[in-house]
Design a protein around this motif. Sequence first.
Motif, mmCIF file in Angstrom:
data_model
loop_
_atom_site.group_PDB
_atom_site.id
_atom_site.type_symbol
_atom_site.label_atom_id
_atom_site.label_comp_id
_atom_site.label_asym_id
_atom_site.label_seq_id
_atom_site.Cartn_x
_atom_site.Cartn_y
_atom_site.Cartn_z
ATOM 1 N N GLU A 207 -23.782 12.987 -31.851
ATOM 2 C CA GLU A 207 -23.103 13.617 -30.714
ATOM 3 C C GLU A 207 -21.599 13.370 -30.736
ATOM 4 O O GLU A 207 -20.873 13.927 -29.913
ATOM 5 C CB GLU A 207 -23.692 13.107 -29.397
ATOM 6 C CG GLU A 207 -23.252 11.725 -28.946
ATOM 7 C CD GLU A 207 -24.042 10.590 -29.567
ATOM 8 O OE1 GLU A 207 -24.608 10.803 -30.671
ATOM 9 O OE2 GLU A 207 -24.098 9.507 -28.981
ATOM 10 N N GLY A 218 -22.915 19.497 -25.473
ATOM 11 C CA GLY A 218 -23.799 18.414 -25.886
ATOM 12 C C GLY A 218 -23.116 17.299 -26.641
ATOM 13 O O GLY A 218 -23.744 16.290 -26.951
ATOM 14 N N ASN A 320 -24.250 2.284 -25.952
ATOM 15 C CA ASN A 320 -23.699 2.593 -24.643
ATOM 16 C C ASN A 320 -22.350 1.896 -24.485
ATOM 17 O O ASN A 320 -22.209 0.738 -24.883
ATOM 18 C CB ASN A 320 -24.648 2.117 -23.542
ATOM 19 C CG ASN A 320 -25.616 3.197 -23.130
ATOM 20 O OD1 ASN A 320 -25.284 4.377 -23.148
ATOM 21 N ND2 ASN A 320 -26.823 2.802 -22.772
ATOM 22 N N LYS A 388 -23.147 0.679 -14.937
ATOM 23 C CA LYS A 388 -24.326 1.023 -15.721
ATOM 24 C C LYS A 388 -23.844 1.015 -17.155
ATOM 25 O O LYS A 388 -22.700 1.391 -17.423
ATOM 26 C CB LYS A 388 -24.816 2.433 -15.377
ATOM 27 C CG LYS A 388 -25.706 2.517 -14.165
ATOM 28 C CD LYS A 388 -26.213 3.937 -14.030
ATOM 29 C CE LYS A 388 -27.124 4.085 -12.828
ATOM 30 N NZ LYS A 388 -27.455 5.512 -12.612
ATOM 31 N N SER A 390 -24.217 2.900 -19.475
ATOM 32 C CA SER A 390 -23.808 4.198 -20.015
ATOM 33 C C SER A 390 -22.443 4.634 -19.507
ATOM 34 O O SER A 390 -21.886 5.610 -19.995
ATOM 35 C CB SER A 390 -24.840 5.258 -19.631
ATOM 36 O OG SER A 390 -24.932 5.359 -18.222
ATOM 37 N N HIS B 53 -19.982 16.025 -19.284
ATOM 38 C CA HIS B 53 -19.871 17.465 -19.046
ATOM 39 C C HIS B 53 -21.224 18.150 -19.185
ATOM 40 O O HIS B 53 -21.321 19.370 -19.218
ATOM 41 C CB HIS B 53 -18.805 18.108 -19.955
ATOM 42 C CG HIS B 53 -19.042 17.953 -21.425
ATOM 43 N ND1 HIS B 53 -19.544 18.950 -22.208
ATOM 44 C CD2 HIS B 53 -18.843 16.902 -22.253
ATOM 45 C CE1 HIS B 53 -19.623 18.518 -23.461
ATOM 46 N NE2 HIS B 53 -19.209 17.286 -23.513
ATOM 47 N N PHE B 54 -22.266 17.341 -19.240
ATOM 48 C CA PHE B 54 -23.641 17.852 -19.179
ATOM 49 C C PHE B 54 -24.480 16.741 -18.556
ATOM 50 O O PHE B 54 -24.014 15.590 -18.468
ATOM 51 C CB PHE B 54 -24.163 18.212 -20.585
ATOM 52 C CG PHE B 54 -23.929 17.124 -21.609
ATOM 53 C CD1 PHE B 54 -24.797 16.033 -21.705
ATOM 54 C CD2 PHE B 54 -22.833 17.162 -22.474
ATOM 55 C CE1 PHE B 54 -24.586 15.022 -22.624
ATOM 56 C CE2 PHE B 54 -22.617 16.138 -23.398
ATOM 57 C CZ PHE B 54 -23.483 15.086 -23.481
ATOM 58 N N ARG B 56 -26.608 13.904 -18.613
ATOM 59 C CA ARG B 56 -26.763 13.024 -19.766
ATOM 60 C C ARG B 56 -27.924 12.058 -19.572
ATOM 61 O O ARG B 56 -28.031 11.380 -18.534
ATOM 62 C CB ARG B 56 -25.467 12.226 -19.954
ATOM 63 C CG ARG B 56 -25.444 11.301 -21.159
ATOM 64 C CD ARG B 56 -24.111 10.593 -21.242
ATOM 65 N NE ARG B 56 -23.937 9.660 -20.136
ATOM 66 C CZ ARG B 56 -22.761 9.205 -19.724
ATOM 67 N NH1 ARG B 56 -21.642 9.601 -20.300
ATOM 68 N NH2 ARG B 56 -22.699 8.352 -18.716
ATOM 69 N N GLY B 58 -29.751 8.652 -20.035
ATOM 70 C CA GLY B 58 -29.295 7.286 -20.229
ATOM 71 C C GLY B 58 -30.211 6.462 -21.114
ATOM 72 O O GLY B 58 -29.915 5.314 -21.430
ATOM 73 N N THR B 106 -31.000 8.940 -26.047
ATOM 74 C CA THR B 106 -29.888 8.457 -25.220
ATOM 75 C C THR B 106 -28.645 9.286 -25.498
ATOM 76 O O THR B 106 -28.284 9.516 -26.649
ATOM 77 C CB THR B 106 -29.590 6.983 -25.561
ATOM 78 O OG1 THR B 106 -30.782 6.227 -25.418
ATOM 79 C CG2 THR B 106 -28.519 6.424 -24.641
ATOM 80 N N GLY B 107 -28.011 9.746 -24.436
ATOM 81 C CA GLY B 107 -26.757 10.489 -24.601
ATOM 82 C C GLY B 107 -26.937 11.979 -24.794
ATOM 83 O O GLY B 107 -25.953 12.714 -24.836
ATOM 84 N N PRO B 109 -28.220 15.934 -23.791
ATOM 85 C CA PRO B 109 -28.262 16.712 -22.549
ATOM 86 C C PRO B 109 -29.705 16.903 -22.076
ATOM 87 O O PRO B 109 -30.593 17.250 -22.862
ATOM 88 C CB PRO B 109 -27.675 18.072 -22.964
ATOM 89 C CG PRO B 109 -27.054 17.863 -24.313
ATOM 90 C CD PRO B 109 -27.802 16.744 -24.949
ATOM 91 N N THR B 156 -27.382 10.720 -15.839
ATOM 92 C CA THR B 156 -26.056 10.754 -15.215
ATOM 93 C C THR B 156 -25.721 12.219 -14.975
ATOM 94 O O THR B 156 -25.698 13.016 -15.918
ATOM 95 C CB THR B 156 -24.993 10.117 -16.135
ATOM 96 O OG1 THR B 156 -25.397 8.795 -16.465
ATOM 97 C CG2 THR B 156 -23.638 10.073 -15.445
#
Lengths: 423, 423
Positions: A207, A218, A320, A388, A390, B53-54, B56, B58, B106-107, B109, B156
Amino acid sequence: MKLRFGRKVISVDEARAALYECVTTTEKEMVSLPRSFGRLLATDIYADHAVPHFRRSGVDGYAVRSQDIAAATPDNPIVLDVIERIPSGTVPERTVQAGMAARIMTGAPVPDGADTVVMLEMTDCLCLQDESLLSLDAQDTKVKIKKNVQAASNITPIAGEVNCGELVIPQGTRIGPGEAAILATFGFSVVKVFRRPRVAIFSTGSELLQVEQELQPGKIRNSNSYMLAAQVEANGGEAFIMPALSDDPHQVEAALGAVLPDVDLILTSGGVSVGDYDVLVDVFGRFDGKILFNKVAMRPGTPTSAALWKSKLLLALSGNPGASFVGFELFAKPIIRKMLGSHRPEAEELSAFLDIAYDKPSAYPRYIRGTTRVEAGCLWVRPAGIDKSSIMVSIKDADCLIWLPAGGQGYLRGDSVKVYTTR
Amino acid sequence: MKLRFGRKVISVDEARAALYECVTTTEKEMVSLPRSFGRLLATDIYADHAVPHFRRSGVDGYAVRSQDIAAATPDNPIVLDVIERIPSGTVPERTVQAGMAARIMTGAPVPDGADTVVMLEMTDCLCLQDESLLSLDAQDTKVKIKKNVQAASNITPIAGEVNCGELVIPQGTRIGPGEAAILATFGFSVVKVFRRPRVAIFSTGSELLQVEQELQPGKIRNSNSYMLAAQVEANGGEAFIMPALSDDPHQVEAALGAVLPDVDLILTSGGVSVGDYDVLVDVFGRFDGKILFNKVAMRPGTPTSAALWKSKLLLALSGNPGASFVGFELFAKPIIRKMLGSHRPEAEELSAFLDIAYDKPSAYPRYIRGTTRVEAGCLWVRPAGIDKSSIMVSIKDADCLIWLPAGGQGYLRGDSVKVYTTR
């Protein structure tokens, strides 16, 4: 062997002990004194002479015998013969005897015979009536002392600051302004320090965009590498931000292996958890290094892992942002500081009062990014913004980690907690 | 006009105000992000996109509809169809509908339709029985959800960290690890900072040897210049240690004037007192600059002086090491920080408890080099080593200045005092 589940968990202290066994200081190097600021001394500094190395006057005034001026008052000043003028940097030529005084400047050697110095403001001499006599050629002949001054006043005795042979700065000390003054005093125009540890920083995760790239659906820009680099530099290391790692364990192993000979420590973030693409797990599962640990009793960052590979440490932090930050502070910071010869490599531990209630229970000890403030002499701490693992944006507000033990039933405002400084 | 005596005394705050009127920020310059660490931002940083921006995830797990798993328990797991696998960095292609789940990392969308993510550890799928299915090509077809997870868990939301358009870092902020992460996130591969102020450092005094020189009777090596240089650098300036000044006011004026065009600030130490060889007094008495002040209500450093000369600031500190150190912290530090755009240029003020009694009265407010410690959540402070302005060796032990008001009748252990941090 895949090590996603069923890992053996060890404590933070055990993990650190395992790392410390693999750490040695970097080699020593010489840098010029002005270049040494902020570095850590690689040698003990002993005084090769006393400071001061002569009886030093602390004021501008007159060096006299205290017994001669015992009766002096503003109304009944004692008049003394001025036998000499002693600018700083010169050596007195005459001994002060009964009824005599020597004009002396701040920092100049007090002449033999004199046992005290009277400040200029407590005297009257010709120069006050005629300022032209302040010039270098002027010679006072008499001075009126208007105040009794006790013996030893305004004189720093020989070795009053430092004894010859004394240890003045131990190895491992950070060179700040006070240390710089001492090094200059003892003639260290060049200073022996430990080379800055070179730390390669890798991030994993498909990502991740590079900082220069346009945002894409994404995907996010790689921020961990820069955060970690700033942490490395703040702790005296030299950071090298490496290209992001792929998802392919062979390529990752090759990339890590390629940089290994040139650095003292490899930091990675991400790829150590239970996800399908956690490539560091695969690398650790197959490579020929020694895994030191792969699970630590802490939150965030439980899957933090470390290995020794061809005598170099590889520290794999959780991906994270919050976990990376905490993992650095707990493990990478003391590694780097130990490489630099620090005797106190770990973050300073302080006690503080919790500023708000906190009731998230945890099976493992928790390290919460915190913000401290001092009020009425007391140190208060609260979680920094959104806590958190994240969350990236609140890292900037943290100046410490709040430590909460495992299994806590919740904490009230005013409870005493341990904090570890991160600045 | 000679200004040895009869000077007009002003307060520290008045002196600072006079200086601040003459300070402007240095020009802005662009540096690469990794080079910006420790510098101060010369621009406000606004978010040009939301973070995230999407929606997410965690955790690693399954994106589901919370209503579908409301009844899930370990004994009665809910079985869902796995419709997709969403690695980080990809975009979901399908909407999660009733009875469906999407495997998610994790991370990554969260797909439309899903309103919660169940951690992998709370699920059972084929991959746990057969690790080969962890490979990238494996496709789960069914997953057992063993626990009820509330809506919005482990997600998130868009803008959960930062709103688009939000001010994330204001101008003047020091770039630490957290700021570095933010700058990277918003694509700042180069960063606008204020140029480091160039500070020329001169010492006066014919007793001064260069660091490289052998010790001589009555002389000492120049330590103030290195101490001040370390202070300059610690506060973000660029220090230039200049040759020691002579006792001749014409030569001194020429030396200061020669460097003036190339620097933002001139610092001198020594030569401002009442002694016969205090050359800065003579320079100030004749030159064509504007004297801002030449006596400050403070100890040490009462004769601290400042002038504006051809639009540059000239700050003349007292020559005693302790007085130079304090004078830098009170006056030069905020000048440099203001040049760098800092909104809080002065040292942080804290309250602390005095650790030992202190009974030296003073006609002027006193700034005592102090050492703090935290015990049981309280901040205690005591004078650092020997506290006389002539003493150099104890400067290294100071982490703050203890402020005591004028005319104090003495202080007891436990009294509350103000301290100003110097680190």
